[in-house]
Design a protein around this motif. Structure first.
Motif, PDB file in Angstrom:
ATOM      1  N   SER A  88       0.840  -1.199   0.000  1.00 53.98           N
ATOM      2  CA  SER A  88       0.000   0.000   0.000  1.00 53.98           C
ATOM      3  C   SER A  88       0.875   1.251   0.000  1.00 53.98           C
ATOM      4  O   SER A  88       2.036   1.215   0.422  1.00 53.98           O
ATOM      5  CB  SER A  88      -0.921   0.025   1.218  1.00 53.98           C
ATOM      6  N   GLU A  89       0.282   2.319  -0.465  1.00 53.67           N
ATOM      7  CA  GLU A  89       0.974   3.607  -0.435  1.00 53.67           C
ATOM      8  C   GLU A  89       1.313   3.997   0.998  1.00 53.67           C
ATOM      9  O   GLU A  89       2.370   4.566   1.257  1.00 53.67           O
ATOM     10  CB  GLU A  89       0.111   4.684  -1.090  1.00 53.67           C
ATOM     11  N   ALA A  90       0.421   3.677   1.913  1.00 54.85           N
ATOM     12  CA  ALA A  90       0.649   4.026   3.318  1.00 54.85           C
ATOM     13  C   ALA A  90       1.944   3.404   3.838  1.00 54.85           C
ATOM     14  O   ALA A  90       2.707   4.059   4.556  1.00 54.85           O
ATOM     15  CB  ALA A  90      -0.537   3.593   4.172  1.00 54.85           C
ATOM     16  N   GLU A  91       2.196   2.153   3.471  1.00 54.37           N
ATOM     17  CA  GLU A  91       3.432   1.505   3.919  1.00 54.37           C
ATOM     18  C   GLU A  91       4.661   2.212   3.350  1.00 54.37           C
ATOM     19  O   GLU A  91       5.657   2.390   4.045  1.00 54.37           O
ATOM     20  CB  GLU A  91       3.441   0.032   3.509  1.00 54.37           C
ATOM     21  N   TYR A  92       4.594   2.589   2.084  1.00 49.71           N
ATOM     22  CA  TYR A  92       5.712   3.305   1.468  1.00 49.71           C
ATOM     23  C   TYR A  92       5.925   4.660   2.137  1.00 49.71           C
ATOM     24  O   TYR A  92       7.050   5.044   2.440  1.00 49.71           O
ATOM     25  CB  TYR A  92       5.481   3.503  -0.031  1.00 49.71           C
ATOM     26  N   ILE A  93       4.849   5.362   2.372  1.00 48.97           N
ATOM     27  CA  ILE A  93       4.952   6.680   2.993  1.00 48.97           C
ATOM     28  C   ILE A  93       5.520   6.556   4.401  1.00 48.97           C
ATOM     29  O   ILE A  93       6.423   7.299   4.789  1.00 48.97           O
ATOM     30  CB  ILE A  93       3.595   7.405   2.968  1.00 48.97           C
ATOM     31  N   GLN A  94       4.996   5.614   5.154  1.00 45.87           N
ATOM     32  CA  GLN A  94       5.463   5.416   6.532  1.00 45.87           C
ATOM     33  C   GLN A  94       6.943   5.034   6.565  1.00 45.87           C
ATOM     34  O   GLN A  94       7.674   5.445   7.470  1.00 45.87           O
ATOM     35  CB  GLN A  94       4.624   4.346   7.214  1.00 45.87           C
ATOM     36  N   SER A  95       7.411   4.276   5.586  1.00 44.89           N
ATOM     37  CA  SER A  95       8.816   3.848   5.560  1.00 44.89           C
ATOM     38  C   SER A  95       9.774   4.997   5.246  1.00 44.89           C
ATOM     39  O   SER A  95      10.961   4.921   5.543  1.00 44.89           O
ATOM     40  CB  SER A  95       9.016   2.748   4.520  1.00 44.89           C
ATOM     41  N   GLY A  96       9.257   6.049   4.612  1.00 50.87           N
ATOM     42  CA  GLY A  96      10.104   7.177   4.231  1.00 50.87           C
ATOM     43  C   GLY A  96      10.880   6.955   2.943  1.00 50.87           C
ATOM     44  O   GLY A  96      11.714   7.776   2.567  1.00 50.87           O
ATOM     45  N   CYS A  97      10.612   5.856   2.248  1.00 48.30           N
ATOM     46  CA  CYS A  97      11.406   5.535   1.062  1.00 48.30           C
ATOM     47  C   CYS A  97      11.259   6.577  -0.046  1.00 48.30           C
ATOM     48  O   CYS A  97      12.253   6.940  -0.689  1.00 48.30           O
ATOM     49  CB  CYS A  97      11.093   4.143   0.549  1.00 48.30           C
ATOM     50  N   ALA A  98      10.069   7.071  -0.282  1.00 46.88           N
ATOM     51  CA  ALA A  98       9.872   8.052  -1.354  1.00 46.88           C
ATOM     52  C   ALA A  98      10.619   9.341  -1.047  1.00 46.88           C
ATOM     53  O   ALA A  98      11.175   9.978  -1.946  1.00 46.88           O
ATOM     54  CB  ALA A  98       8.383   8.335  -1.555  1.00 46.88           C
ATOM     55  N   GLU A  99      10.683   9.691   0.210  1.00 45.89           N
ATOM     56  CA  GLU A  99      11.411  10.898   0.599  1.00 45.89           C
ATOM     57  C   GLU A  99      12.921  10.681   0.541  1.00 45.89           C
ATOM     58  O   GLU A  99      13.679  11.622   0.327  1.00 45.89           O
ATOM     59  CB  GLU A  99      10.970  11.376   1.978  1.00 45.89           C
ATOM     60  N   ARG A 100      13.376   9.445   0.692  1.00 44.34           N
ATOM     61  CA  ARG A 100      14.807   9.142   0.526  1.00 44.34           C
ATOM     62  C   ARG A 100      15.205   9.178  -0.943  1.00 44.34           C
ATOM     63  O   ARG A 100      16.335   9.530  -1.268  1.00 44.34           O
ATOM     64  CB  ARG A 100      15.135   7.780   1.132  1.00 44.34           C
ATOM     65  N   ILE A 101      14.288   8.823  -1.814  1.00 40.69           N
ATOM     66  CA  ILE A 101      14.536   8.856  -3.257  1.00 40.69           C
ATOM     67  C   ILE A 101      14.547  10.298  -3.759  1.00 40.69           C
ATOM     68  O   ILE A 101      15.301  10.647  -4.672  1.00 40.69           O
ATOM     69  CB  ILE A 101      13.451   8.041  -3.998  1.00 40.69           C
ATOM     70  N   ARG A 102      13.719  11.117  -3.167  1.00 38.64           N
ATOM     71  CA  ARG A 102      13.484  12.498  -3.620  1.00 38.64           C
ATOM     72  C   ARG A 102      14.763  13.297  -3.922  1.00 38.64           C
ATOM     73  O   ARG A 102      14.893  13.839  -5.017  1.00 38.64           O
ATOM     74  CB  ARG A 102      12.622  13.219  -2.600  1.00 38.64           C
ATOM     75  N   PRO A 103      15.737  13.413  -3.017  1.00 38.87           N
ATOM     76  CA  PRO A 103      16.890  14.265  -3.321  1.00 38.87           C
ATOM     77  C   PRO A 103      17.749  13.736  -4.468  1.00 38.87           C
ATOM     78  O   PRO A 103      18.285  14.513  -5.264  1.00 38.87           O
ATOM     79  CB  PRO A 103      17.681  14.311  -2.009  1.00 38.87           C
ATOM     80  N   VAL A 104      17.863  12.432  -4.584  1.00 32.97           N
ATOM     81  CA  VAL A 104      18.649  11.850  -5.687  1.00 32.97           C
ATOM     82  C   VAL A 104      17.924  12.110  -7.008  1.00 32.97           C
ATOM     83  O   VAL A 104      18.548  12.460  -8.013  1.00 32.97           O
ATOM     84  CB  VAL A 104      18.882  10.338  -5.464  1.00 32.97           C
ATOM     85  N   ALA A 105      16.601  11.961  -6.998  1.00 36.16           N
ATOM     86  CA  ALA A 105      15.805  12.235  -8.198  1.00 36.16           C
ATOM     87  C   ALA A 105      15.861  13.718  -8.546  1.00 36.16           C
ATOM     88  O   ALA A 105      15.949  14.081  -9.729  1.00 36.16           O
ATOM     89  CB  ALA A 105      14.363  11.783  -7.994  1.00 36.16           C
ATOM     90  N   GLN A 106      15.816  14.583  -7.544  1.00 41.35           N
ATOM     91  CA  GLN A 106      15.895  16.026  -7.815  1.00 41.35           C
ATOM     92  C   GLN A 106      17.238  16.383  -8.448  1.00 41.35           C
ATOM     93  O   GLN A 106      17.296  17.201  -9.363  1.00 41.35           O
ATOM     94  CB  GLN A 106      15.667  16.820  -6.529  1.00 41.35           C
ATOM     95  N   ASP A 107      18.307  15.758  -7.973  1.00 44.82           N
ATOM     96  CA  ASP A 107      19.631  16.006  -8.570  1.00 44.82           C
ATOM     97  C   ASP A 107      19.652  15.543 -10.025  1.00 44.82           C
ATOM     98  O   ASP A 107      20.166  16.252 -10.903  1.00 44.82           O
ATOM     99  CB  ASP A 107      20.729  15.288  -7.783  1.00 44.82           C
ATOM    100  N   ALA A 108      19.109  14.357 -10.298  1.00 44.55           N
ATOM    101  CA  ALA A 108      19.069  13.845 -11.674  1.00 44.55           C
ATOM    102  C   ALA A 108      18.216  14.743 -12.556  1.00 44.55           C
ATOM    103  O   ALA A 108      18.585  15.037 -13.702  1.00 44.55           O
ATOM    104  CB  ALA A 108      18.531  12.416 -11.687  1.00 44.55           C
ATOM    105  N   LEU A 109      17.102  15.199 -12.019  1.00 42.19           N
ATOM    106  CA  LEU A 109      16.218  16.070 -12.783  1.00 42.19           C
ATOM    107  C   LEU A 109      16.923  17.372 -13.148  1.00 42.19           C
ATOM    108  O   LEU A 109      16.793  17.856 -14.286  1.00 42.19           O
ATOM    109  CB  LEU A 109      14.938  16.340 -11.993  1.00 42.19           C
ATOM    110  N   LYS A 110      17.677  17.928 -12.233  1.00 40.19           N
ATOM    111  CA  LYS A 110      18.426  19.158 -12.517  1.00 40.19           C
ATOM    112  C   LYS A 110      19.393  18.951 -13.672  1.00 40.19           C
ATOM    113  O   LYS A 110      19.541  19.827 -14.531  1.00 40.19           O
ATOM    114  CB  LYS A 110      19.198  19.618 -11.279  1.00 40.19           C
ATOM    115  N   VAL A 111      20.044  17.803 -13.690  1.00 41.63           N
ATOM    116  CA  VAL A 111      20.987  17.503 -14.769  1.00 41.63           C
ATOM    117  C   VAL A 111      20.252  17.489 -16.110  1.00 41.63           C
ATOM    118  O   VAL A 111      20.694  18.106 -17.083  1.00 41.63           O
ATOM    119  CB  VAL A 111      21.714  16.156 -14.522  1.00 41.63           C
TER     120      VAL A 111
END
Length: 131
Positions: A88-111
């Motif tokens: 479930s989305e709730a499990e992903y959100i609670q784990s913090g995984c999407a927020e851990r991915i966020r800065p790496v994805a933001q760096d790639a997006l900037k490139v």
């Protein structure tokens, strides 16, 4: 019968799809909720699979962009292994995984966005589609 397009246009379109997938990842929990937990990962894996770009070589992607995608892919693989049992989305959100991915994805997006998007309809030597 479909339109005939050059290999270059296909490569430009693939680069744009990569940008779209990275944009979702760069929004962390917001992106996860927007597309659901399966598509959050699978949108990226449609472009990057088994440690490399699906369409490779790709003349529309620079070495720096490819390195950024590979770094993001390695982060996603690690998180995918750790969250494989989530349902479930709730499990992903609670784990913090999407927020851990966020800065790496933001760096790639900037490139990627430092050059912008390519046209999807005609060949371009460099992007003119804006940021």
């Amino acid at each position: 019968m479909g339109e005939e397009v050059s290999d270059r246009i296909v490569e430009q379109r693939w680069r744009n799809r990569i940008i779209e997938a990275i944009e979702i990842l760069s929004r962390g929990n917001e992106g996860l909720i927007e597309v659901n937990y399966n598509e959050f990962f699978e949108g990226f894996y449609d472009c990057w699979h088994h440690g490399r770009l699906v369409v490779r070589p790709n003349s529309a992607i620079t070495e720096e962009e490819e390195r950024a995608v590979d770094a993001l892919g390695r982060v996603l693989e690690g998180i995918s292994d750790e969250t494989r049992h989530f349902q479930s989305e709730a499990e992903y959100i609670q784990s913090g995984c999407a927020e851990r991915i966020r800065p790496v994805a933001q760096d790639a997006l900037k490139v990627f966005l430092s050059r912008g998007r390519f046209s999807e309809n005609y060949e371009e030597p460099s992007p003119t589609g804006g940021k």
